[in-house]
Scaffold this active site. Sequence first.
Site, PDB file in Angstrom:
ATOM      1  N   THR A 108       0.734  -1.030   0.071  1.00  0.00           N
ATOM      2  CA  THR A 108      -0.067   0.037   0.159  1.00  0.00           C
ATOM      3  C   THR A 108       0.945   1.354   0.009  1.00  0.00           C
ATOM      4  OG1 THR A 108      -0.085  -0.240   2.284  1.00  0.00           O
ATOM      5  CG2 THR A 108      -2.046  -0.800   1.081  1.00  0.00           C
ATOM      6  N   ASP A 144      10.020   0.979   5.286  1.00  0.00           N
ATOM      7  CA  ASP A 144      10.935   0.277   5.991  1.00  0.00           C
ATOM      8  C   ASP A 144      11.793   1.419   6.757  1.00  0.00           C
ATOM      9  OD1 ASP A 144       9.801  -1.768   4.833  1.00  0.00           O
ATOM     10  OD2 ASP A 144      11.424  -2.045   3.459  1.00  0.00           O
TER      11      ASP A 144
HETATM   12 MG    MG Z   1      15.188  -4.554   2.227  1.00  0.00          MG
END
Ligand code: MG
Length: 381
Positions: A38, A175
């Site tokens: 998403t 991340d």
């Molecule tokens: Mg990675």
Amino acid sequence: MTDAALETFEIAFKDVFGRAPEGTWAAPGRVNLIGEHTDYNDGYVMPFALPHRTRAAVARRDDGLLRVHSAEMDGGVVELRVADLAPGTASGWATYPAAVLWTLREAGHDIGGADIHYDSTVPVGGGLSSSAALQVVTALALTELAGLDLPRQELALLCQRSENVYVGAPVGVMDQTASACCTEGHALHLDVRGLGQRQVPFDLAAEGLELLVVDTRVKHAHADGAYGELRAGCEAAAAALGLPALRDIPYAGLDDALRALPDDRLRRLTRHVVTENRRVEEVIALLDAGRTREIGPVLTAGHVSLRDDFRISCPELDLVVDTALASGALGARMTGGGFGGSAIVLTDTAAAPALTATLNAALPAARIFATTPSRGAHRLS
Ligand code: MG
Ligand code: ADP
């Protein structure tokens, strides 16, 4: 995976570089609780930080060299000239720290060379973002040593930019944001459009629950190419609907949007993204209401959507989820990019040992560990 005492880690720096570090920092890997694929659709994600982290011991240099060494990699010290850093020039793992340094300098920050020694407890290549941990710990260390106090989201954006521009991977910002911004005991609700953040209390122990991470240690060959194709497909679907991003389809408008799309693939991609944003909202509502165990079926629905609509699961990930559910887990889903990597399993704590044994028997190569929402990047010494 290396997990020595801090003092031992500082001595390791000294053994490599012949002097003491100026400081040490840590940045965690992450798992995404819900909200998969998403982020590049301007939608919602909800990662939390793992207790597993990458550490950096750092001392600045004034001769224009960047020298990096990792306990997790063979090959010794990699030496680069800061003045020579440029997108597309580096190769190997040192590309990540080189990219971060280059990007910080491009952004106008006066940061020079350094000696850096890393170690890590984040499984490398397991879909738990060892790469983001490496970037974020580097960015935090270099900026703090330079006397800069950058907002964490800005730090994450610089790391994302380093991967997009220098490493050449078109990744979203989840991340790096997770590694930089997560806090202990919380999952991080990130609205990628506008980058609004909220720390949502995620207390597993209070309800006698455990979240297992199952790293299948499988990575199928098409994993890397698929990301670009999926992303392009989502962008094509949004364009076909005349919308900036799939995020702009409200859940109530999903059926209309599906009718307006020209082919089945675009319909499947769209259905996943719209229902996944909805699932993030459902999980937040449940966590806010203190009904943590009820998020299980929402996680499982997310897996079904990734498997059937996005079509990025694989036999090993399906085996984890099917085995877990058949053995009494409350919910389970693949997490991360797909075609391998890790799955998460929500279980009653009392049932966790038997479940772990069953999963181990089904997938002997897998690495399974229980986890708790942990702290984002920080200075250690
Ligand atoms: Mg990675
Ligand atoms: P993931 O982020 O899911 O672990 P990636 O393929 O995105 O997997 O990133 C793994 C790569 O990041 C490694 O191949 C290596 O280049 C680099 N890397 C990650 N952690 C470390 C570390 N502690 N030391 C050196 N390189 C690392």
